[in-house]
Structures are given as C-alpha cells and as structure tokens.
Design an enzyme around this catalytic site. Sequence first.
Site, short mmCIF file in Angstrom:
data_model
loop_
_atom_site.label_atom_id
_atom_site.label_comp_id
_atom_site.label_asym_id
_atom_site.label_seq_id
_atom_site.Cartn_x
_atom_site.Cartn_y
_atom_site.Cartn_z
NE ARG A 1 50.39 23.24 -13.96
CZ ARG A 1 50.38 21.98 -14.40
NH1 ARG A 1 49.75 21.05 -13.72
NH2 ARG A 1 50.99 21.65 -15.50
CE1 TYR B 1 56.72 43.78 -0.96
CE2 TYR B 1 57.52 41.73 -1.89
CZ TYR B 1 56.69 42.41 -1.02
OH TYR B 1 55.85 41.70 -0.21
CG ASP C 1 57.40 45.92 -8.85
OD1 ASP C 1 56.29 46.48 -8.96
OD2 ASP C 1 57.66 45.10 -7.94
CE LYS D 1 51.27 44.45 -1.94
NZ LYS D 1 52.67 44.59 -2.33
C1 PLP Z 1 53.67 43.71 -2.51
C2 PLP Z 1 54.68 43.94 -3.57
C3 PLP Z 1 55.22 42.88 -4.30
C4 PLP Z 1 54.85 41.43 -4.00
O1 PLP Z 1 53.52 41.18 -4.25
P1 PLP Z 1 52.68 40.00 -3.54
O2 PLP Z 1 51.38 40.07 -4.25
O3 PLP Z 1 52.60 40.32 -2.09
O4 PLP Z 1 53.43 38.74 -3.77
C5 PLP Z 1 56.12 43.17 -5.29
N1 PLP Z 1 56.49 44.43 -5.57
C6 PLP Z 1 56.01 45.49 -4.88
C7 PLP Z 1 56.46 46.86 -5.23
C8 PLP Z 1 55.08 45.28 -3.85
O5 PLP Z 1 54.62 46.32 -3.18
#
Ligand code: PLP
Length: 395
Positions: free
Chosen positions: A59, A112, A184, A209
């Site tokens: 963990r 997001y 981000d 992604k």
């Molecule tokens: C999908 C996404 C997230 C969240 O990610 P998860 O892996 O689905 O929790 C955060 N920021 C952006 C820009 C995203 O496209």
Amino acid sequence: MTQNRKSTGTLCVWGGEPIEMAEQATQVPVVHSVSFGYTDVDTWLQVAKGEQPGHIYSRNTNPTVKAFEDKVRLLEGAEAATSAATGMGIISSTLFALLCPGDRVVSVKDTYGGTNKLFTEFLHRYNVDVTLCDTTDHEAIEAAVAGGCRLLYLESPTNPTVKVVDIARLAAAGKRAGAIVVVDNTFATPVNQNPLELGADLVLHSATKYLGGHADALGGVVCGKNEWIEAVYHYREINGATLDPMAAYLLLRGIKTLHLRIRQQNQSALAVARFLESHPAVEQVFYPGLDSHPGHDIAAGQMRGFGGMLSFMLKENSLDAVRRLLPRLRYAHAAANLGAVETIVGPPATTSHVECSPQERACMGIPESLVRYSTGIEETADLIADLEQALAVFT
Ligand SMILES: *Cc1c(COP(=O)(O)O)cnc(C)c1O
C-alpha cells in the site's frame, strides 16, 4: 534532474527501468507481493525508517509501481514522483495533502469534471475557499491569485473545448503570491509539454489516458519537488488509493511507445482539425494547432506539439445530430475515455459534463452538438475518410 528534450523517446523506453532485475529479466516484473520479508530485523527497521532503499508493504511502496513513477518523473524532469490508483486518486490526494482549513485555492472553470466536483462540492466542507475564474481570462486569474492563495490549480489544454492557459505567466503570478502551482498535464503529455520547465511546482496526470495509451489500465501520478511529493505520498499511503502493480506494469509498457503515439496523434489531429474546419456540416472546430484558435500563440510558445484532442460543433446544434453522427463512424469508439491508440468520440453530455444539465452546459459555453474527438494512431487518411462519410448524413 535535468532533462534533455531530445532524449524524450529514449526516456520513454529506458527511463526508470531498474538496472538489476531478478533472474536477469529484461522487463520490469509485476511484483504482486503485498509485503516484503526481512530475516534481519535491523535491516527491516532501516528500510521502514527510509534509511535504506527497499519496500515494506505494497500500500505504501512497491517495486513495479516505483518503476512507473520513476519513468514519469524522468519524462517530466522532476525531482520526485508518487502515484495513485486513478487520476482522481492523485488529484484528490494532492489537494487534501497540501490544503488546510482557511486556505484558498484559485483555479479555472474548465477543469476536468471530477476535479471541478472537488472544488465545488467537497473542499468547502473543510473550510477551503475556492475561486474559479474564466479559463482564458488571465488578468482575472492573476488578480484572484494576488488576493491571497495557497494553491493555484491549472489545466491546459482543457476539456472539452481545448482552451489553453499561459502556464509560465500564471505560474509567475502564483510564485509572487507564495502559492503552490499545480498543473494537470493529462491532455498535453510530457512529450508535448513540461509544466515544471514553465515554472509549475507540481505536474500531474491521469495516466489512464495517454501515458498508458491503451485504455486498459487506470492510474494517476504527480511529479515535482521532494517536499511536496513527500506530503502527497504520505497522505496517499494513508488514504490507501494505491496504484495496483499490474496496472503499473501496463502503464509502464504503454509509456514505452508514448513518443511514437504522440507524434502520430499530433500530426493526425491537426490534419483532422483542418479537414473539419473546411466541412460544410461543421460550425466550429476547437484545436490549439489551428490559427483560428484563440490560444494558438500561447500553445505554440509552451507546447512542442498541439496534442491529439480536438472537439467540433455541428451546424445542426442538437444532441440529436450527434446521435445520428456517432454510429456512422467506423474507426472510433463512442466512449467516455480519451488518449488511447483507437480514436474515441463522445459528446460532453455523456462524458466530461455528464453531471450538468443542457442549460448548465450552455452557460459553460459547451454546445449540445459538440463532439470530443480523441485522435488515435490509425492512418490519418482513414480517419479523415471516415469522418467524411459519416458527416455525409447532414448533406
Ligand atoms: C480523465 C482525467 C482525469 C481523471 O483521471 P481518472 O484516471 O479517470 O481518475 C483528470 N484530469 C483529466 C484532464 C482527465 O482527462
């Protein structure tokens, strides 16, 4: 750690790979072990106290997960990195680790959807004040930051209208106010943009992604200075949103081709955006690589490629028009995801802005006929031909 941009592709392949692996393996093993055993209690104690490298309990840390963190850390040119089970896991861990009651966060309206929920639904419960500015109003963001701010949270390009913020300019404003600047970087990826080089303190990703790139593993990662990463790591080891070793392995394998995929996606997305811009059934195309995009100059200054994400609005502005278009596309999954090898399409009504009403979406400048298009790695000409035959439904 200094990163030579030219070596991005080499870092994708070799970065973070441990030098010595069990049984001379050439690939990072998936270490499914929950705990790590020690015959010598003194060694165990030293590892537990962090005085010697090693792992105690998965963990907290795990060898496969560590290799993934190291690869992304090197790609972002960062001192340290830590990960979580999902993008939202790392975003929430970062915010909850670094914010205290009475603090103020400044961010933009186009973050997001999940991040936006943290800002609007959760943080105020802990007496954290959140100011969300218009995403492209740099003066307003600077003024809000100057008014006192513990953390400035940015995203660029944004979802789903691919707006661009000037990271260097806003990071400088954050610095002046003594704020931690978080970016981000999911849409851009470290191949196209390195926010730390532009002055950010922390850069984070939904590894689900582009980093993984194959739509088969969830993950999140944050990189930056040791002191901040330590704090996020400590919170995450306690909240338990730990990245699974199998997912870490899939993400590691995905990153090995990140530079090749992004190169192709940059190139195809620009060609697709130009094609759509000239199509009579399309009202407007949103892509930072187009001269018509209001953030084009900023994007050209801070990105090495404009990315694979674009969106477009149909002339017939209704969800019904989207309903007719999507099933006609042969080379696109209609799904709530992005950044994979396959092209993925979806309207904000079922993806990024599913929680909003049509009226709310309209207020946010998101038309009902908007289609988000995540360009895959298929041949560019096939993607354009596919869109052409599908859009023929409107002529
Ligand atoms: C999908 C996404 C997230 C969240 O990610 P998860 O892996 O689905 O929790 C955060 N920021 C952006 C820009 C995203 O496209």
